[in-house]
Design a protein around this motif. Structure first.
Motif, PDB file in Angstrom:
ATOM      1  N   ASN A  12       1.176  -1.269  -0.107  1.00 29.12           N
ATOM      2  CA  ASN A  12       0.214   0.079  -0.049  1.00 29.12           C
ATOM      3  C   ASN A  12       0.872   1.094  -0.284  1.00 29.12           C
ATOM      4  O   ASN A  12       0.506   2.373   0.636  1.00 29.12           O
ATOM      5  CB  ASN A  12      -1.147  -0.073   1.220  1.00 29.12           C
ATOM      6  N   ASN A  13       2.146   1.125  -0.934  1.00 21.88           N
ATOM      7  CA  ASN A  13       2.779   2.499  -1.127  1.00 21.88           C
ATOM      8  C   ASN A  13       3.539   2.381   0.429  1.00 21.88           C
ATOM      9  O   ASN A  13       4.390   3.824   0.597  1.00 21.88           O
ATOM     10  CB  ASN A  13       1.862   3.820  -1.336  1.00 21.88           C
ATOM     11  N   VAL A  14       3.858   1.978   1.188  1.00 20.06           N
ATOM     12  CA  VAL A  14       4.000   1.774   2.247  1.00 20.06           C
ATOM     13  C   VAL A  14       5.357   0.928   2.429  1.00 20.06           C
ATOM     14  O   VAL A  14       4.942  -0.670   2.573  1.00 20.06           O
ATOM     15  CB  VAL A  14       3.057   1.613   4.218  1.00 20.06           C
ATOM     16  N   LEU A  15       6.799   1.422   3.001  1.00 20.01           N
ATOM     17  CA  LEU A  15       8.038   0.355   2.865  1.00 20.01           C
ATOM     18  C   LEU A  15       8.044   0.182   4.240  1.00 20.01           C
ATOM     19  O   LEU A  15       7.987   1.106   5.522  1.00 20.01           O
ATOM     20  CB  LEU A  15       8.663   1.449   2.612  1.00 20.01           C
ATOM     21  N   THR A  16       7.367  -1.459   5.132  1.00 17.17           N
ATOM     22  CA  THR A  16       7.779  -1.121   6.800  1.00 17.17           C
ATOM     23  C   THR A  16       9.377  -1.453   6.633  1.00 17.17           C
ATOM     24  O   THR A  16       9.627  -2.523   6.189  1.00 17.17           O
ATOM     25  CB  THR A  16       6.785  -2.252   6.733  1.00 17.17           C
ATOM     26  N   ALA A  63       9.668   5.846  -6.863  1.00 22.97           N
ATOM     27  CA  ALA A  63       8.499   6.456  -6.937  1.00 22.97           C
ATOM     28  C   ALA A  63       7.012   5.934  -6.252  1.00 22.97           C
ATOM     29  O   ALA A  63       6.321   6.210  -5.904  1.00 22.97           O
ATOM     30  CB  ALA A  63       7.954   7.362  -8.233  1.00 22.97           C
ATOM     31  N   SER A  64       7.311   4.398  -6.275  1.00 17.58           N
ATOM     32  CA  SER A  64       6.412   3.932  -6.031  1.00 17.58           C
ATOM     33  C   SER A  64       5.780   3.662  -4.301  1.00 17.58           C
ATOM     34  O   SER A  64       4.501   3.648  -3.120  1.00 17.58           O
ATOM     35  CB  SER A  64       5.955   2.172  -5.666  1.00 17.58           C
ATOM     36  N   ILE A  65       6.461   4.408  -3.035  1.00 20.26           N
ATOM     37  CA  ILE A  65       7.367   4.143  -2.139  1.00 20.26           C
ATOM     38  C   ILE A  65       6.426   5.873  -1.011  1.00 20.26           C
ATOM     39  O   ILE A  65       7.179   7.191  -2.382  1.00 20.26           O
ATOM     40  CB  ILE A  65       8.325   3.690  -1.141  1.00 20.26           C
ATOM     41  N   HIS A  66       5.200   5.423  -0.726  1.00 21.49           N
ATOM     42  CA  HIS A  66       5.178   7.335  -0.644  1.00 21.49           C
ATOM     43  C   HIS A  66       5.556   7.374   1.541  1.00 21.49           C
ATOM     44  O   HIS A  66       5.636   8.635   1.728  1.00 21.49           O
ATOM     45  CB  HIS A  66       3.806   7.209  -0.838  1.00 21.49           C
ATOM     46  N   CYS A  67       5.632   6.069   1.884  1.00 18.75           N
ATOM     47  CA  CYS A  67       5.759   6.702   2.852  1.00 18.75           C
ATOM     48  C   CYS A  67       6.222   5.427   4.037  1.00 18.75           C
ATOM     49  O   CYS A  67       6.888   4.135   3.521  1.00 18.75           O
ATOM     50  CB  CYS A  67       4.989   6.357   3.556  1.00 18.75           C
ATOM     51  N   VAL A  68       7.544   5.669   4.592  1.00 21.49           N
ATOM     52  CA  VAL A  68       8.476   5.089   5.741  1.00 21.49           C
ATOM     53  C   VAL A  68       7.847   4.685   7.375  1.00 21.49           C
ATOM     54  O   VAL A  68       7.812   5.441   7.528  1.00 21.49           O
ATOM     55  CB  VAL A  68       9.989   4.731   5.164  1.00 21.49           C
ATOM     56  N   LEU A  69       7.806   3.249   7.572  1.00 20.39           N
ATOM     57  CA  LEU A  69       7.657   2.515   8.624  1.00 20.39           C
ATOM     58  C   LEU A  69       8.565   1.846   9.356  1.00 20.39           C
ATOM     59  O   LEU A  69       9.220   1.517   8.385  1.00 20.39           O
ATOM     60  CB  LEU A  69       6.321   2.219   8.795  1.00 20.39           C
ATOM     61  N   ILE A  70       9.027   2.546  10.657  1.00 14.64           N
ATOM     62  CA  ILE A  70       9.964   1.770  11.062  1.00 14.64           C
ATOM     63  C   ILE A  70       9.813   1.202  12.485  1.00 14.64           C
ATOM     64  O   ILE A  70       9.151   1.564  12.898  1.00 14.64           O
ATOM     65  CB  ILE A  70      11.795   3.364  11.418  1.00 14.64           C
ATOM     66  N   GLN A  71       9.960   0.027  13.288  1.00 13.47           N
ATOM     67  CA  GLN A  71       9.423  -0.211  13.969  1.00 13.47           C
ATOM     68  C   GLN A  71      10.600  -1.601  14.377  1.00 13.47           C
ATOM     69  O   GLN A  71      11.473  -1.772  13.745  1.00 13.47           O
ATOM     70  CB  GLN A  71       8.326  -1.464  13.169  1.00 13.47           C
ATOM     71  N   GLY A  72      10.080  -1.974  15.977  1.00 16.28           N
ATOM     72  CA  GLY A  72      10.817  -2.862  16.084  1.00 16.28           C
ATOM     73  C   GLY A  72       9.305  -4.354  16.303  1.00 16.28           C
ATOM     74  O   GLY A  72       9.057  -4.659  15.020  1.00 16.28           O
ATOM     75  N   ASN A  73       9.043  -4.900  17.377  1.00 13.08           N
ATOM     76  CA  ASN A  73       8.234  -5.236  17.633  1.00 13.08           C
ATOM     77  C   ASN A  73       7.412  -4.499  18.698  1.00 13.08           C
ATOM     78  O   ASN A  73       7.262  -3.386  19.410  1.00 13.08           O
ATOM     79  CB  ASN A  73       8.024  -7.259  17.776  1.00 13.08           C
ATOM     80  N   THR A 109      -1.866   0.365  15.072  1.00 13.80           N
ATOM     81  CA  THR A 109      -2.425   2.028  14.929  1.00 13.80           C
ATOM     82  C   THR A 109      -0.839   2.768  13.767  1.00 13.80           C
ATOM     83  O   THR A 109      -0.967   3.164  13.058  1.00 13.80           O
ATOM     84  CB  THR A 109      -1.651   2.434  16.213  1.00 13.80           C
ATOM     85  N   ALA A 110       0.245   2.331  14.454  1.00 12.17           N
ATOM     86  CA  ALA A 110       1.081   2.479  13.188  1.00 12.17           C
ATOM     87  C   ALA A 110       1.519   3.078  11.892  1.00 12.17           C
ATOM     88  O   ALA A 110       1.351   3.735  10.620  1.00 12.17           O
ATOM     89  CB  ALA A 110       2.496   2.889  13.760  1.00 12.17           C
ATOM     90  N   LYS A 111       0.885   1.229  11.716  1.00  8.68           N
ATOM     91  CA  LYS A 111       1.085   0.426  10.428  1.00  8.68           C
ATOM     92  C   LYS A 111      -0.412   1.306   9.325  1.00  8.68           C
ATOM     93  O   LYS A 111      -0.697   2.050   8.020  1.00  8.68           O
ATOM     94  CB  LYS A 111       0.505  -0.832   9.958  1.00  8.68           C
ATOM     95  N   LYS A 112      -1.504   1.389  10.019  1.00 10.00           N
ATOM     96  CA  LYS A 112      -2.370   2.158   9.629  1.00 10.00           C
ATOM     97  C   LYS A 112      -2.739   3.393   9.717  1.00 10.00           C
ATOM     98  O   LYS A 112      -2.793   4.292   8.633  1.00 10.00           O
ATOM     99  CB  LYS A 112      -3.542   2.531  11.111  1.00 10.00           C
ATOM    100  N   SER A 113      -1.369   4.430  10.274  1.00 11.26           N
ATOM    101  CA  SER A 113      -1.328   6.144  10.135  1.00 11.26           C
ATOM    102  C   SER A 113      -0.118   6.060   9.213  1.00 11.26           C
ATOM    103  O   SER A 113      -0.446   6.965   7.969  1.00 11.26           O
ATOM    104  CB  SER A 113      -0.741   5.972  11.200  1.00 11.26           C
ATOM    105  N   ALA A 114       0.453   4.931   8.611  1.00 12.39           N
ATOM    106  CA  ALA A 114       1.306   5.465   7.713  1.00 12.39           C
ATOM    107  C   ALA A 114       0.789   5.009   6.700  1.00 12.39           C
ATOM    108  O   ALA A 114       1.150   5.315   5.424  1.00 12.39           O
ATOM    109  CB  ALA A 114       2.850   4.302   7.742  1.00 12.39           C
ATOM    110  N   LYS A 115       0.392   3.567   6.318  1.00 10.08           N
ATOM    111  CA  LYS A 115      -0.733   3.794   5.373  1.00 10.08           C
ATOM    112  C   LYS A 115      -2.039   5.229   4.469  1.00 10.08           C
ATOM    113  O   LYS A 115      -2.530   4.837   3.952  1.00 10.08           O
ATOM    114  CB  LYS A 115      -1.871   2.310   5.564  1.00 10.08           C
ATOM    115  N   TYR A 116      -2.797   5.572   5.695  1.00  8.28           N
ATOM    116  CA  TYR A 116      -3.115   6.791   5.510  1.00  8.28           C
ATOM    117  C   TYR A 116      -2.139   7.659   5.282  1.00  8.28           C
ATOM    118  O   TYR A 116      -2.526   8.481   3.950  1.00  8.28           O
ATOM    119  CB  TYR A 116      -3.717   6.768   6.658  1.00  8.28           C
ATOM    120  N   ILE A 117      -1.432   8.124   5.815  1.00  8.39           N
ATOM    121  CA  ILE A 117       0.038   9.143   5.071  1.00  8.39           C
ATOM    122  C   ILE A 117      -0.154   8.832   3.847  1.00  8.39           C
ATOM    123  O   ILE A 117       0.607   9.806   2.638  1.00  8.39           O
ATOM    124  CB  ILE A 117       1.083   8.927   5.817  1.00  8.39           C
TER     125      ILE A 117
END
Length: 246
Positions: A11-15, A46-56, A186-194
């Motif tokens: 969904n255009n998010v790089l996790t 160009a297909s990546i619109h947002c980056v999410l960085i996480q552990g667990n 929650t973080a994933k939903k935010s990144a997806k919306y952005i």
């Protein structure tokens, strides 16, 4: 050593998932190099619109792997951590972070370059630079005072006081507090919306918001890097770091 950094595009998010949980996601040279490569790929894709960085839901990042750090500290080459910091500071797309458990050193300072940060209330933030005989990095010497004022920044950066996710929220370092089992979603939903918003508009808005401090941030990274490289070679710092392995 494989798969210490996981990445997935959806969904255009790089996790980006830090995946060294047996070491509390302490970052070593290979991990920093992979992070640089991954962010550089995200910058040009160009297909990546947002980056999410996480552990667990239990662990974000315990900072530098001290054994690896000591191994490379006397090298004449730039530490991989500083290459990552420069990559992060120059990145032009929105970054979201999900924080639980330890967020030590770079585990905290990288968050100052993120646009949205979600944390559990009991996450443990710590900036132990002075205690290690070192100085701030990742432009935290500029970004943290701007965010929370000189006096509180001095308390966190120089005294190295531990602070919780709830306190980080109160300071304005964290956007929202989540239950552990809801953090990543929650973080994933935010990144997806952005990422669903017009990319040109979000990236332009982000750049405009950063324009007043961007040159200051890049300058601070260079000055911090020079002082850090000097301090890490001092007898005081060497003795402190060596004490962790005695």
């Amino acid at each position: 050593m494989d798969n210490l950094i996981l990445s997935e595009i959806e969904n255009n998010v790089l996790t980006i998932t830090l995946n060294r949980f047996d070491k509390k996601n302490a970052l070593n040279t290979v991990m920093y190099q992979t992070l640089c490569e991954t962010f550089n790929h995200a910058q040009t894709n160009a297909s990546i619109h947002c980056v999410l960085i996480q552990g667990n839901e239990h662990c974000f990042c315990a900072g530098n792997d001290l054994a690896d750090f000591l191994q490379h500290a006397d090298s004449q080459e730039e530490l991989a951590a500083f290459a990552f910091v420069k990559t992060l500071a120059s990145f032009t797309k929105p970054i979201v972070a999900a924080v639980a458990g330890p967020a030590v050193g770079i585990g905290t300072t990288m968050l100052l370059h993120c646009d949205m940060v979600f944390s559990t209330a009991d996450a443990k933030f710590k900036l132990p630079f002075s205690q290690l005989g070192l100085c701030p990095e990742a432009a935290s010497s500029v970004l943290l005072p701007l965010r929370i004022g000189h006096n509180k920044a001095f308390e966190l950066l120089v005294l190295g006081d531990l602070f919780t996710g709830q306190q980080a929220y109160n300071y304005g370092i964290v956007n929202a507090i989540c239950l552990a089992d809801e953090l990543l979603l929650t973080a994933k939903k935010s990144a997806k919306y952005i990422a669903s918003l017009p990319a040109d508009a979000t990236q332009t808005s982000r750049a405009l918001m950063k324009q007043a401090t961007q040159s200051q941030v890049l300058s601070a990274i260079e000055k911090e890097g020079a002082e850090f490289a000097r301090l890490v070679k001092t007898d005081t710092c060497k003795k402190i770091l060596a004490s962790f392995f005695n």
